[in-house]
Design a protein around this motif. Structure first.
Motif, mmCIF file in Angstrom:
data_model
loop_
_atom_site.group_PDB
_atom_site.id
_atom_site.type_symbol
_atom_site.label_atom_id
_atom_site.label_comp_id
_atom_site.label_asym_id
_atom_site.label_seq_id
_atom_site.Cartn_x
_atom_site.Cartn_y
_atom_site.Cartn_z
ATOM 1 N N ARG A 190 -5.566 0.818 -5.909
ATOM 2 C CA ARG A 190 -5.710 0.132 -4.618
ATOM 3 C C ARG A 190 -5.788 1.118 -3.460
ATOM 4 O O ARG A 190 -5.701 0.735 -2.300
ATOM 5 C CB ARG A 190 -4.548 -0.831 -4.391
ATOM 6 C CG ARG A 190 -3.179 -0.177 -4.228
ATOM 7 C CD ARG A 190 -2.068 -1.211 -4.090
ATOM 8 N NE ARG A 190 -1.952 -2.046 -5.276
ATOM 9 C CZ ARG A 190 -1.117 -3.071 -5.392
ATOM 10 N NH1 ARG A 190 -0.318 -3.387 -4.367
ATOM 11 N NH2 ARG A 190 -1.044 -3.772 -6.506
ATOM 12 N N ASP A 191 -5.923 2.426 -3.826
ATOM 13 C CA ASP A 191 -5.985 3.479 -2.812
ATOM 14 C C ASP A 191 -4.719 3.487 -1.958
ATOM 15 O O ASP A 191 -4.754 3.721 -0.747
ATOM 16 C CB ASP A 191 -7.223 3.312 -1.914
ATOM 17 C CG ASP A 191 -7.590 4.597 -1.187
ATOM 18 O OD1 ASP A 191 -7.200 5.683 -1.674
ATOM 19 O OD2 ASP A 191 -8.236 4.522 -0.125
ATOM 20 N N GLY A 192 -3.592 3.221 -2.631
ATOM 21 C CA GLY A 192 -2.314 3.198 -1.943
ATOM 22 C C GLY A 192 -1.605 4.536 -2.005
ATOM 23 O O GLY A 192 -2.143 5.532 -2.498
ATOM 24 N N GLU A 193 -0.367 4.552 -1.548
ATOM 25 C CA GLU A 193 0.402 5.793 -1.450
ATOM 26 C C GLU A 193 1.715 5.660 -2.213
ATOM 27 O O GLU A 193 2.525 4.775 -1.938
ATOM 28 C CB GLU A 193 0.691 6.116 0.022
ATOM 29 C CG GLU A 193 1.495 7.377 0.241
ATOM 30 C CD GLU A 193 1.830 7.634 1.710
ATOM 31 O OE1 GLU A 193 2.682 8.509 1.977
ATOM 32 O OE2 GLU A 193 1.256 6.943 2.569
ATOM 33 N N MET A 211 0.807 -1.218 0.000
ATOM 34 C CA MET A 211 0.000 0.000 0.000
ATOM 35 C C MET A 211 0.846 1.276 0.000
ATOM 36 O O MET A 211 0.315 2.369 -0.157
ATOM 37 C CB MET A 211 -0.936 0.014 1.212
ATOM 38 C CG MET A 211 -1.953 -1.115 1.216
ATOM 39 S SD MET A 211 -3.051 -1.073 -0.219
ATOM 40 C CE MET A 211 -3.957 0.440 0.109
ATOM 41 N N LYS A 212 2.145 1.115 0.157
ATOM 42 C CA LYS A 212 3.016 2.294 0.169
ATOM 43 C C LYS A 212 4.292 1.987 -0.596
ATOM 44 O O LYS A 212 4.975 0.991 -0.321
ATOM 45 C CB LYS A 212 3.352 2.721 1.595
ATOM 46 C CG LYS A 212 4.205 3.984 1.667
ATOM 47 C CD LYS A 212 4.361 4.470 3.098
ATOM 48 C CE LYS A 212 5.120 5.803 3.151
ATOM 49 N NZ LYS A 212 5.217 6.337 4.524
ATOM 50 N N LYS A 216 1.789 4.925 -11.080
ATOM 51 C CA LYS A 216 0.804 5.752 -10.378
ATOM 52 C C LYS A 216 -0.577 5.103 -10.392
ATOM 53 O O LYS A 216 -1.296 5.100 -9.393
ATOM 54 C CB LYS A 216 0.746 7.140 -11.017
ATOM 55 C CG LYS A 216 2.018 7.957 -10.803
ATOM 56 C CD LYS A 216 1.956 9.300 -11.540
ATOM 57 C CE LYS A 216 3.250 10.084 -11.341
ATOM 58 N NZ LYS A 216 3.247 11.374 -12.074
ATOM 59 N N GLU A 217 -0.930 4.530 -11.523
ATOM 60 C CA GLU A 217 -2.257 3.929 -11.676
ATOM 61 C C GLU A 217 -2.447 2.725 -10.754
ATOM 62 O O GLU A 217 -3.488 2.592 -10.106
ATOM 63 C CB GLU A 217 -2.474 3.509 -13.126
ATOM 64 C CG GLU A 217 -3.851 2.914 -13.379
ATOM 65 C CD GLU A 217 -4.035 2.499 -14.831
ATOM 66 O OE1 GLU A 217 -5.118 1.976 -15.151
ATOM 67 O OE2 GLU A 217 -3.098 2.701 -15.638
#
Length: 417
Positions: free
Chosen positions: A355-358, A323-324, A349-350
């Motif tokens: 996945r609503d990651g950073e 996620m990061k 970036k996509e």
């Protein structure tokens, strides 16, 4: 003041003698039977004041956490050993004490010894934080020897309880001797990890550790199968040479399979280089680290080919929990492509947005000519690493495991590493 916590944190007070600290210790004594957390940080304490604090602490039988960071500002180097000894010795009999923070105190190599009785014998210790203490190779060796002794004692008493170890910004690595630069206390830290197999978090950032020292440490960490977080930021995993080598990166890649619970891997500013980055991503694609959620690779001279392999990993089910991602300060062909999300940069970036990651801001990328980079990689490919550590066999990683990794890399088309 809570009956379970006593804090003088950040008051900026100076306690030189017993009289100056007496009012505060009177408050501590009132809750000595219930206090679990004592925070003395952000003040400065002299020898006599520490003697009195030590006496008071020794009566806090339920103490679990001692926060002694930044407590010797403006003190002479001749004062600190006695003061530190009073504090550490008072903690030794406290059977519930599990966490100690001694960061931001300028101990240096000469002031490590007062910690030895506590660090070598306090079996309940679960968390030790020693960050920015200026230990150097000498002090680092003293601390490492003490922790190794603790591990051996623990093995005879049900096993080590140490779960979190932070020893960053301490210049543990390079040491200048008559024969030249040597690896300081690195080998001793490798021994520490062999006897504390239950560690979950290890942070050794900004310790000036070179590739041979990194390999020594990783050989110990290989035994810590419960690791969830590894942070080696701003150390060196490869060598420009001559000869050139990425053996440090190959070692950590080969050992990833020993850390199935790993959640965060921080290798930013570690000179992984593009060949090393390809080896690392290949190992991640093996799927031995399914719990990984954070991958930090900033400032490693990684090219777009590594970014492409990273995207491949993130899109694969084995990388689905990440996620990061931090990838800033690496290399690109055209900064405008990065800014506009063209090609692999748009894919990166996509995949993180989906996945609503950073993903960190890729605003400090270095433009690097692709043809020049290919030439550099080809030059790396011609380097033989088999002779590099021949005279230093004890610093080499397991040949079998590195061979297995080489076979894996060959299968996915990364050759000549």
């Amino acid at each position: 003041m809570s009956p379970t916590a006593f804090s003088l944190k950040g008051l900026g007070l100076k306690f030189d003698d017993g009289a100056s600290i007496a009012p505060q210790l009177a408050q501590l004594k009132e809750i000595k039977d219930t206090v679990e957390d004592v925070d003395l940080s952000g003040n400065t304490y002299g020898i006599v004041a520490c003697e009195d604090i030590g006496k008071a602490l020794s009566e806090c039988k339920n103490l679990k956490k001692a926060q002694f960071d930044d407590i010797f500002t403006s003190r002479l180097i001749t004062e600190i050993p006695s003061a530190l000894s009073s504090l550490c010795d008072s903690l030794l009999p406290l059977s519930y004490l599990t966490s100690v923070n001694l960061s931001d105190n300028a101990f240096g190599g000469r002031v490590a010894s007062p910690m030895v009785p506590f660090l070598s014998s306090h079996l309940p210790l679960e968390e030790l934080i020693l960050s920015n203490n200026g230990l150097g190779p000498e002090g680092g060796a003293v601390v490492a020897d003490a922790l190794t002794e603790l591990g051996r004692k623990s093995a005879r008493n049900g096993g080590s309880r140490l779960r979190r170890l932070v020893c960053g910004r301490n210049r543990l690595g390079i040491e200048l001797k008559e024969k030249g630069l040597v690896e300081g206390s690195s080998e001793k830290w490798g021994e520490v990890y062999k006897v504390h197999p239950n560690l979950k978090e290890v942070r050794m950032y900004q310790d000036d550790i070179r590739m041979p020292g990194i390999i020594m440490i990783l050989k110990g960490l290989k035994n810590c199968h419960k690791l969830e977080l590894i942070d080696f930021e701003d150390n060196t995993f490869s060598a420009y040479g001559p000869p050139k080598s990425i053996k440090g990166v190959k070692t950590v890649a080969a050992y990833l399979k020993h850390w199935p619970n790993l959640k965060e891997l921080c290798l930013s500013q570690c000179l992984l280089t593009t060949p090393g980055g390809l080896v690392l991503t290949a190992a991640l694609l093996e799927g031995k680290n399914l719990q990984l959620t954070s991958l930090k690779l900033q400032g490693n001279e990684l090219s777009e080919s590594v970014a492409s392999k990273l995207v491949q990993y993130l899109k694969n089910p084995v990388g689905s929990k990440v996620m990061k991602v931090e990838f800033n300060d690496n290399r690109c062909r055209d900064m405008e492509d990065v800014e506009n999300g063209v090609g692999v940069w748009g894919e990166l970036k996509e995949v993180m947005e989906d996945r609503d990651g950073e993903l960190d801001e890729l605003e400090e990328m270095e433009e690097f000519d692709e043809e020049a980079e290919e030439e550099e990689e080809l030059a790396d490919d011609t380097v033989s690493e088999t002779e590099e550590e021949g005279a230093k066999a004890k610093t080499a990683t397991s040949d079998k495991e590195v061979d297995e990794l080489a076979e894996l890399v060959g299968k996915i088309g990364i050759t000549g590493l």
